[in-house]
Design a protein around this motif. Sequence first.
Motif, PDB file in Angstrom:
ATOM      1  N   LYS A 154       0.838  -1.205   0.000  1.00 38.89           N
ATOM      2  CA  LYS A 154       0.000   0.000   0.000  1.00 38.89           C
ATOM      3  C   LYS A 154       0.873   1.255   0.000  1.00 38.89           C
ATOM      4  O   LYS A 154       0.554   2.239  -0.669  1.00 38.89           O
ATOM      5  CB  LYS A 154      -0.928  -0.002   1.211  1.00 38.89           C
ATOM      6  N   THR A 155       1.968   1.221   0.739  1.00 39.51           N
ATOM      7  CA  THR A 155       2.881   2.368   0.787  1.00 39.51           C
ATOM      8  C   THR A 155       3.465   2.638  -0.591  1.00 39.51           C
ATOM      9  O   THR A 155       3.558   3.795  -1.019  1.00 39.51           O
ATOM     10  CB  THR A 155       3.998   2.128   1.816  1.00 39.51           C
ATOM     11  N   LEU A 156       3.850   1.588  -1.299  1.00 41.41           N
ATOM     12  CA  LEU A 156       4.381   1.760  -2.648  1.00 41.41           C
ATOM     13  C   LEU A 156       3.309   2.337  -3.571  1.00 41.41           C
ATOM     14  O   LEU A 156       3.566   3.248  -4.358  1.00 41.41           O
ATOM     15  CB  LEU A 156       4.908   0.433  -3.197  1.00 41.41           C
ATOM     16  N   ARG A 157       2.101   1.830  -3.468  1.00 40.05           N
ATOM     17  CA  ARG A 157       0.999   2.315  -4.299  1.00 40.05           C
ATOM     18  C   ARG A 157       0.715   3.797  -4.033  1.00 40.05           C
ATOM     19  O   ARG A 157       0.562   4.593  -4.964  1.00 40.05           O
ATOM     20  CB  ARG A 157      -0.259   1.477  -4.062  1.00 40.05           C
ATOM     21  N   THR A 158       0.665   4.183  -2.759  1.00 39.94           N
ATOM     22  CA  THR A 158       0.376   5.581  -2.435  1.00 39.94           C
ATOM     23  C   THR A 158       1.547   6.501  -2.786  1.00 39.94           C
ATOM     24  O   THR A 158       1.340   7.668  -3.098  1.00 39.94           O
ATOM     25  CB  THR A 158      -0.027   5.760  -0.957  1.00 39.94           C
ATOM     26  N   THR A 159       2.756   5.961  -2.766  1.00 39.30           N
ATOM     27  CA  THR A 159       3.923   6.743  -3.193  1.00 39.30           C
ATOM     28  C   THR A 159       3.827   7.035  -4.685  1.00 39.30           C
ATOM     29  O   THR A 159       4.047   8.166  -5.122  1.00 39.30           O
ATOM     30  CB  THR A 159       5.225   5.995  -2.874  1.00 39.30           C
ATOM     31  N   GLU A 160       3.486   6.019  -5.469  1.00 42.30           N
ATOM     32  CA  GLU A 160       3.332   6.210  -6.912  1.00 42.30           C
ATOM     33  C   GLU A 160       2.185   7.174  -7.227  1.00 42.30           C
ATOM     34  O   GLU A 160       2.249   7.920  -8.192  1.00 42.30           O
ATOM     35  CB  GLU A 160       3.082   4.876  -7.605  1.00 42.30           C
ATOM     36  N   ALA A 161       1.152   7.140  -6.402  1.00 41.35           N
ATOM     37  CA  ALA A 161      -0.008   8.012  -6.632  1.00 41.35           C
ATOM     38  C   ALA A 161       0.230   9.427  -6.121  1.00 41.35           C
ATOM     39  O   ALA A 161      -0.508  10.345  -6.470  1.00 41.35           O
ATOM     40  CB  ALA A 161      -1.241   7.423  -5.950  1.00 41.35           C
ATOM     41  N   GLY A 162       1.238   9.604  -5.286  1.00 39.00           N
ATOM     42  CA  GLY A 162       1.533  10.922  -4.736  1.00 39.00           C
ATOM     43  C   GLY A 162       0.618  11.327  -3.602  1.00 39.00           C
ATOM     44  O   GLY A 162       0.509  12.502  -3.282  1.00 39.00           O
ATOM     45  N   THR A 163      -0.037  10.363  -2.984  1.00 39.07           N
ATOM     46  CA  THR A 163      -0.969  10.677  -1.905  1.00 39.07           C
ATOM     47  C   THR A 163      -0.357  10.559  -0.520  1.00 39.07           C
ATOM     48  O   THR A 163      -1.047  10.768   0.470  1.00 39.07           O
ATOM     49  CB  THR A 163      -2.221   9.772  -1.976  1.00 39.07           C
ATOM     50  N   THR A 164       0.911  10.228  -0.467  1.00 40.17           N
ATOM     51  CA  THR A 164       1.595  10.139   0.819  1.00 40.17           C
ATOM     52  C   THR A 164       2.978  10.744   0.698  1.00 40.17           C
ATOM     53  O   THR A 164       3.556  10.760  -0.384  1.00 40.17           O
ATOM     54  CB  THR A 164       1.682   8.669   1.292  1.00 40.17           C
ATOM     55  N   ALA A 165       3.478  11.246   1.797  1.00 39.11           N
ATOM     56  CA  ALA A 165       4.841  11.784   1.830  1.00 39.11           C
ATOM     57  C   ALA A 165       5.769  10.663   2.306  1.00 39.11           C
ATOM     58  O   ALA A 165       5.712  10.263   3.457  1.00 39.11           O
ATOM     59  CB  ALA A 165       4.919  12.972   2.773  1.00 39.11           C
ATOM     60  N   PRO A 166       6.585  10.120   1.422  1.00 37.73           N
ATOM     61  CA  PRO A 166       7.445   9.011   1.799  1.00 37.73           C
ATOM     62  C   PRO A 166       8.572   9.432   2.732  1.00 37.73           C
ATOM     63  O   PRO A 166       9.021  10.572   2.704  1.00 37.73           O
ATOM     64  CB  PRO A 166       7.996   8.504   0.468  1.00 37.73           C
ATOM     65  N   THR A 167       9.000   8.502   3.529  1.00 37.54           N
ATOM     66  CA  THR A 167      10.106   8.739   4.458  1.00 37.54           C
ATOM     67  C   THR A 167      11.436   8.560   3.725  1.00 37.54           C
ATOM     68  O   THR A 167      11.488   7.987   2.627  1.00 37.54           O
ATOM     69  CB  THR A 167      10.046   7.745   5.625  1.00 37.54           C
ATOM     70  N   LEU A 168      12.493   9.028   4.351  1.00 35.02           N
ATOM     71  CA  LEU A 168      13.826   8.806   3.786  1.00 35.02           C
ATOM     72  C   LEU A 168      14.145   7.327   3.710  1.00 35.02           C
ATOM     73  O   LEU A 168      14.807   6.872   2.777  1.00 35.02           O
ATOM     74  CB  LEU A 168      14.884   9.535   4.618  1.00 35.02           C
ATOM     75  N   ASP A 169      13.661   6.567   4.688  1.00 28.19           N
ATOM     76  CA  ASP A 169      13.886   5.123   4.679  1.00 28.19           C
ATOM     77  C   ASP A 169      13.273   4.501   3.427  1.00 28.19           C
ATOM     78  O   ASP A 169      13.897   3.669   2.765  1.00 28.19           O
ATOM     79  CB  ASP A 169      13.302   4.487   5.944  1.00 28.19           C
ATOM     80  N   LEU A 170      12.065   4.908   3.089  1.00 27.98           N
ATOM     81  CA  LEU A 170      11.407   4.383   1.897  1.00 27.98           C
ATOM     82  C   LEU A 170      12.198   4.749   0.643  1.00 27.98           C
ATOM     83  O   LEU A 170      12.424   3.900  -0.220  1.00 27.98           O
ATOM     84  CB  LEU A 170       9.981   4.917   1.792  1.00 27.98           C
ATOM     85  N   VAL A 171      12.615   5.988   0.543  1.00 29.29           N
ATOM     86  CA  VAL A 171      13.395   6.435  -0.614  1.00 29.29           C
ATOM     87  C   VAL A 171      14.678   5.617  -0.727  1.00 29.29           C
ATOM     88  O   VAL A 171      15.041   5.155  -1.821  1.00 29.29           O
ATOM     89  CB  VAL A 171      13.707   7.941  -0.526  1.00 29.29           C
ATOM     90  N   ASN A 172      15.347   5.404   0.392  1.00 29.51           N
ATOM     91  CA  ASN A 172      16.580   4.616   0.379  1.00 29.51           C
ATOM     92  C   ASN A 172      16.326   3.175  -0.033  1.00 29.51           C
ATOM     93  O   ASN A 172      17.109   2.587  -0.784  1.00 29.51           O
ATOM     94  CB  ASN A 172      17.262   4.664   1.746  1.00 29.51           C
ATOM     95  N   ARG A 173      15.251   2.582   0.447  1.00 31.87           N
ATOM     96  CA  ARG A 173      14.930   1.191   0.094  1.00 31.87           C
ATOM     97  C   ARG A 173      14.632   1.062  -1.404  1.00 31.87           C
ATOM     98  O   ARG A 173      15.094   0.125  -2.059  1.00 31.87           O
ATOM     99  CB  ARG A 173      13.751   0.687   0.917  1.00 31.87           C
ATOM    100  N   LEU A 174      13.855   1.993  -1.932  1.00 32.86           N
ATOM    101  CA  LEU A 174      13.549   1.943  -3.354  1.00 32.86           C
ATOM    102  C   LEU A 174      14.799   2.183  -4.197  1.00 32.86           C
ATOM    103  O   LEU A 174      15.014   1.517  -5.216  1.00 32.86           O
ATOM    104  CB  LEU A 174      12.471   2.970  -3.705  1.00 32.86           C
ATOM    105  N   ALA A 175      15.620   3.122  -3.792  1.00 32.41           N
ATOM    106  CA  ALA A 175      16.861   3.404  -4.521  1.00 32.41           C
ATOM    107  C   ALA A 175      17.761   2.173  -4.534  1.00 32.41           C
ATOM    108  O   ALA A 175      18.346   1.831  -5.567  1.00 32.41           O
ATOM    109  CB  ALA A 175      17.583   4.594  -3.895  1.00 32.41           C
ATOM    110  N   HIS A 176      17.859   1.512  -3.398  1.00 32.79           N
ATOM    111  CA  HIS A 176      18.679   0.298  -3.319  1.00 32.79           C
ATOM    112  C   HIS A 176      18.115  -0.779  -4.247  1.00 32.79           C
ATOM    113  O   HIS A 176      18.858  -1.426  -4.984  1.00 32.79           O
ATOM    114  CB  HIS A 176      18.733  -0.198  -1.872  1.00 32.79           C
TER     115      HIS A 176
END
Length: 71
Positions: A34-56
């Motif tokens: 759900k977090t990934l889906r809402t990140t793609e939709a722009g409906t949530t402000a992702p954390t730095l941890d999420l950004v780092n995990r996706l980048a990795h």
Amino acid sequence: MLKLKVNRALVKALREDSGLSRNYIARQSGIDTKTLRTTEAGTTAPTLDLVNRLAHFYKVRPSDLLIEQEE
């Protein structure tokens, strides 16, 4: 004032280009689907941890996933 946001179009494009499901990417990255889906939709402000995990996962720099927007 500038604000950093996730480049949701890029996150979605990376997922689509990989040919992998959102569920698989979330599971392999250790994030909630759900977090990934809402990140793609722009409906949530992702954390730095999420950004780092996706980048990795996508083997990009965290800064590649961010864009600056004026508030």
